[in-house]
Design an enzyme around this catalytic site. Structure first.
Site, short mmCIF file in Angstrom:
data_model
loop_
_atom_site.label_atom_id
_atom_site.label_comp_id
_atom_site.label_asym_id
_atom_site.label_seq_id
_atom_site.Cartn_x
_atom_site.Cartn_y
_atom_site.Cartn_z
N HIS A 1 0.88 -1.19 0.00
CA HIS A 1 0.00 0.00 0.00
C HIS A 1 0.91 1.23 0.00
CE1 HIS A 1 -3.50 2.32 0.58
NE2 HIS A 1 -3.83 2.04 1.82
N HIS B 1 -2.40 -2.20 -9.92
CA HIS B 1 -3.33 -1.57 -8.97
C HIS B 1 -4.61 -2.39 -8.95
CE1 HIS B 1 -5.71 1.51 -6.95
NE2 HIS B 1 -4.55 2.02 -6.60
N ASP C 1 2.91 5.34 -6.92
CA ASP C 1 4.16 5.17 -6.18
C ASP C 1 5.39 5.02 -7.06
OD1 ASP C 1 3.25 5.34 -3.56
OD2 ASP C 1 2.36 3.36 -3.72
N1 ACO Z 1 4.62 -7.04 -10.74
C1 ACO Z 1 4.47 -8.23 -11.35
N2 ACO Z 1 3.32 -8.90 -11.45
C2 ACO Z 1 2.24 -8.32 -10.88
C3 ACO Z 1 2.31 -7.07 -10.23
C4 ACO Z 1 3.56 -6.43 -10.17
N3 ACO Z 1 3.69 -5.23 -9.58
N4 ACO Z 1 1.10 -6.73 -9.75
C5 ACO Z 1 0.29 -7.75 -10.11
N5 ACO Z 1 0.98 -8.70 -10.77
C6 ACO Z 1 0.45 -9.93 -11.38
C7 ACO Z 1 0.16 -10.98 -10.32
O1 ACO Z 1 1.26 -11.83 -10.11
C8 ACO Z 1 -1.00 -11.70 -10.94
O2 ACO Z 1 -0.52 -12.54 -11.96
P1 ACO Z 1 -1.21 -14.01 -12.19
O3 ACO Z 1 -2.60 -13.67 -12.66
O4 ACO Z 1 -0.35 -14.66 -13.20
O5 ACO Z 1 -1.20 -14.68 -10.86
C9 ACO Z 1 -1.80 -10.59 -11.64
O6 ACO Z 1 -0.81 -9.59 -11.96
C10 ACO Z 1 -2.89 -9.98 -10.80
O7 ACO Z 1 -2.29 -9.55 -9.57
P2 ACO Z 1 -3.05 -9.49 -8.18
O8 ACO Z 1 -2.06 -9.62 -7.09
O9 ACO Z 1 -4.21 -10.44 -8.19
O10 ACO Z 1 -3.62 -8.04 -8.22
P3 ACO Z 1 -4.17 -7.26 -6.97
O11 ACO Z 1 -5.26 -6.40 -7.48
O12 ACO Z 1 -4.50 -8.18 -5.86
O13 ACO Z 1 -2.92 -6.42 -6.49
C11 ACO Z 1 -1.40 -4.71 -6.08
C12 ACO Z 1 -2.78 -5.07 -6.63
C13 ACO Z 1 -1.27 -5.20 -4.62
C14 ACO Z 1 -1.24 -3.20 -6.07
C15 ACO Z 1 -0.32 -5.39 -6.96
O14 ACO Z 1 -0.43 -4.94 -8.29
C16 ACO Z 1 1.09 -5.17 -6.43
O15 ACO Z 1 1.54 -5.91 -5.54
N6 ACO Z 1 1.82 -4.12 -6.95
C17 ACO Z 1 3.12 -3.82 -6.46
C18 ACO Z 1 3.01 -3.03 -5.17
C19 ACO Z 1 2.54 -1.61 -5.40
O16 ACO Z 1 3.04 -0.92 -6.28
N7 ACO Z 1 1.61 -1.17 -4.56
C20 ACO Z 1 1.10 0.20 -4.60
C21 ACO Z 1 -0.31 0.21 -5.01
S1 ACO Z 1 -0.87 1.88 -5.14
C22 ACO Z 1 -1.15 2.34 -3.53
O17 ACO Z 1 -1.41 1.55 -2.65
C23 ACO Z 1 -1.05 3.72 -3.22
#
Ligand code: ACO
Length: 442
Positions: free
Chosen positions: A282, A321, A377
């Site tokens: 987050h 996201h 971010d």
């Molecule tokens: N890098 C690589 N792969 C990713 C990323 C990433 N940053 N984010 C998602 N994926 C992939 C997952 O592995 C998944 O792949 P799969 O379908 O093969 O299993 C798919 O994309 C969907 O991902 P989820 O985790 O289900 O997506 P979710 O909506 O739960 O997660 C999140 C959102 C937590 C923001 C995620 O994208 C992430 O971890 N990003 C990196 C952390 C980040 O930048 N957070 C800041 C968010 S903005 C904020 O809070 C202000």
């Protein structure tokens, strides 16, 4: 609701009914459930039972991926189109033309202030920036290397002991007093936590400066007789604060609403919201972005890094996201703001690596297929670092402006007659009843 009979979707070519019909194949019964604003009420499913002893159907939604937990008129996001609006105003217009305090007023009250309202609002915030001396002493007791976000969370929680009247959350006047206090004091708490980790004397607020100008002064002031905040940095901080002011039902806001639903005071609830924000998925993500860029170290290592991410060895931090499946509109504005800041501070050497990561990721099938774009971010950490902030301070820089979002959402929740204490259900997967075996017999 009684089971419906003779259900037709478009009787006699008339407009379709705003309902959904569910057939329970266990019993053969049909149920017609109303649709309002594209949703059905989870409680309407309770009537679906196999017999009278059945508790009734529930929805299973871990991480609340597809559950609207509230009605809200504060922030609108269209994740597919990359749209973000506060109270109807596009984020781009606010970032361009407003300042943080005006946007905070808008978020809380629903309308932009008149000049007189703004003057009064600004005065009330600016004149509540000081902390009780004992709060300062409390902060001084932290270890020399305490994480500033840990200090921030604990100090916000401690404020409830200084303002015991804040537990009267049903009095709107009293609520406003606490809201003003929190918006006014969070920069001071943040600045003290920053000075603490640097072993510097805490600098008291200067009420002649703007909200962000005063904040910069409390962070940077050394031996100058008169501190003049840099106008580019002050404006950049204002823009960053506007961008982070609210983001509808995110993890931290959900925590604020859930904790606040027990009717605890706003300081305790906000400490919980800030704790949620602290996590690396987050508000802690920009800290992780900087660590990631530093670890990559050189533009030539970017392709290897991307390959490792694709193999599941870590994530590309600052990408993806839960809601945006398009370029996060805040990331676009931040990228522009970064250019302004770099003109004053010099370019952050990690920018080159970030741009290359973005370039490759935006054309790589793995990221394209999953609709992974830069989020807020990805670039914010680069600006913060260029402005001289340590990475551990990044989540605090997020928490200051999010304060108004949390409080507006908290107030909206309290005024919503449909809201009750947040208490989700579960599917129990543990043992059935069994008898206790005394220790000696095990
Ligand atoms: N890098 C690589 N792969 C990713 C990323 C990433 N940053 N984010 C998602 N994926 C992939 C997952 O592995 C998944 O792949 P799969 O379908 O093969 O299993 C798919 O994309 C969907 O991902 P989820 O985790 O289900 O997506 P979710 O909506 O739960 O997660 C999140 C959102 C937590 C923001 C995620 O994208 C992430 O971890 N990003 C990196 C952390 C980040 O930048 N957070 C800041 C968010 S903005 C904020 O809070 C202000």
């Amino acid at each position: 609701m009684t089971p419906a009979t003779n259900i037709q979707d478009k009787p006699n070519g008339k407009a379709p009914r705003e309902t959904v019909t569910i057939t329970d194949n266990r019993t053969g019964k049909q149920y017609e459930i109303p649709i309002t604003d594209g949703t059905i009420r989870a409680m309407d499913l309770r009537q679906i039972k196999v017999n009278d002893d059945d508790f009734g159907m529930m929805t299973y939604d871990p991480a609340l991926m597809n559950t609207a937990a509230t009605r809200s008129s504060i922030t609108y996001i269209d994740g597919d189109k990359g749209i973000l609006r506060y109270r109807g105003y596009p984020i781009e217009q606010l970032a361009e033309q407003s300042n943080y305090l005006e946007t905070a007023y808008l978020i809380l009250n629903g309308e932009l202030p008149t000049p007189a309202q703004y003057k009064d609002w600004e005065y009330r915030i600016i004149h509540r920036t000081f902390l009780h001396e004992n709060v300062k002493v409390l902060m001084q007791a932290f270890r020399y290397d305490a994480h500033p976000m840990g200090m921030f969370i604990s100090t916000v929680a401690a404020l409830s002991t200084y303002y015991p009247e804040s537990s009267d959350i049903h009095d709107p006047e009293n609520r406003l007093k606490q809201i003003i206090r929190l918006i006014a004091k969070t920069p001071t708490i943040a600045a003290f936590s920053y000075r603490h980790t640097r072993g510097l004397l805490y600098v008291y607020p200067d009420n002649d400066l703007s909200y962000t100008g005063n904040f910069l002064r409390m962070l940077d002031m050394m031996t100058q007789s008169k501190y003049e905040p840099d106008p580019v940095k002050t404006r950049a901080l204002d823009v960053l604060f506007i961008l982070h002011a609210d983001h509808e039902q995110n993890c931290g806001t959900n925590a604020m609403r859930a904790i606040g639903s027990s009717h605890v005071d706003p300081y305790s609830a906000m400490a919980g919201a800030a704790a949620a924000l602290y996590g690396p998925l987050h508000g802690g993500a920009n800290e992780e972005v900087l660590r990631m860029l530093t670890q990559i170290g050189n533009i030539k290592n970017v392709p290897d890094f991307i390959e490792r991410v694709k193999k599941g060895e870590g994530r590309l931090m600052g990408f993806g996201h839960r809601v945006y499946k398009n370029y996060d509109p805040r990331a676009k504005i931040i990228k522009r703001t970064a250019d302004e800041v770099f003109k004053v501070t010099g370019v952050n050497p990690l920018l080159e690596i970030a741009l290359e990561l973005e370039r490759i990721a935006l054309q790589d099938e793995y990221f394209v297929k999953r609709k992974l774009y830069p989020n807020v971010d990805f670039y914010s950490g680069l600006i913060y670092q260029a402005m001289g902030f340590p990475v551990t301070f990044f989540p605090v820089l997020f928490a200051i402006p999010r304060t108004v979002g949390w409080l507006a959402q908290w107030q909206e929740m309290l005024n919503d007659p449909e809201q009750k204490i947040a208490r989700p259900r579960q599917i129990y997967t543990g043992s059935a009843q069994r008898d206790y075996v005394p220790l000696a017999a095990r």
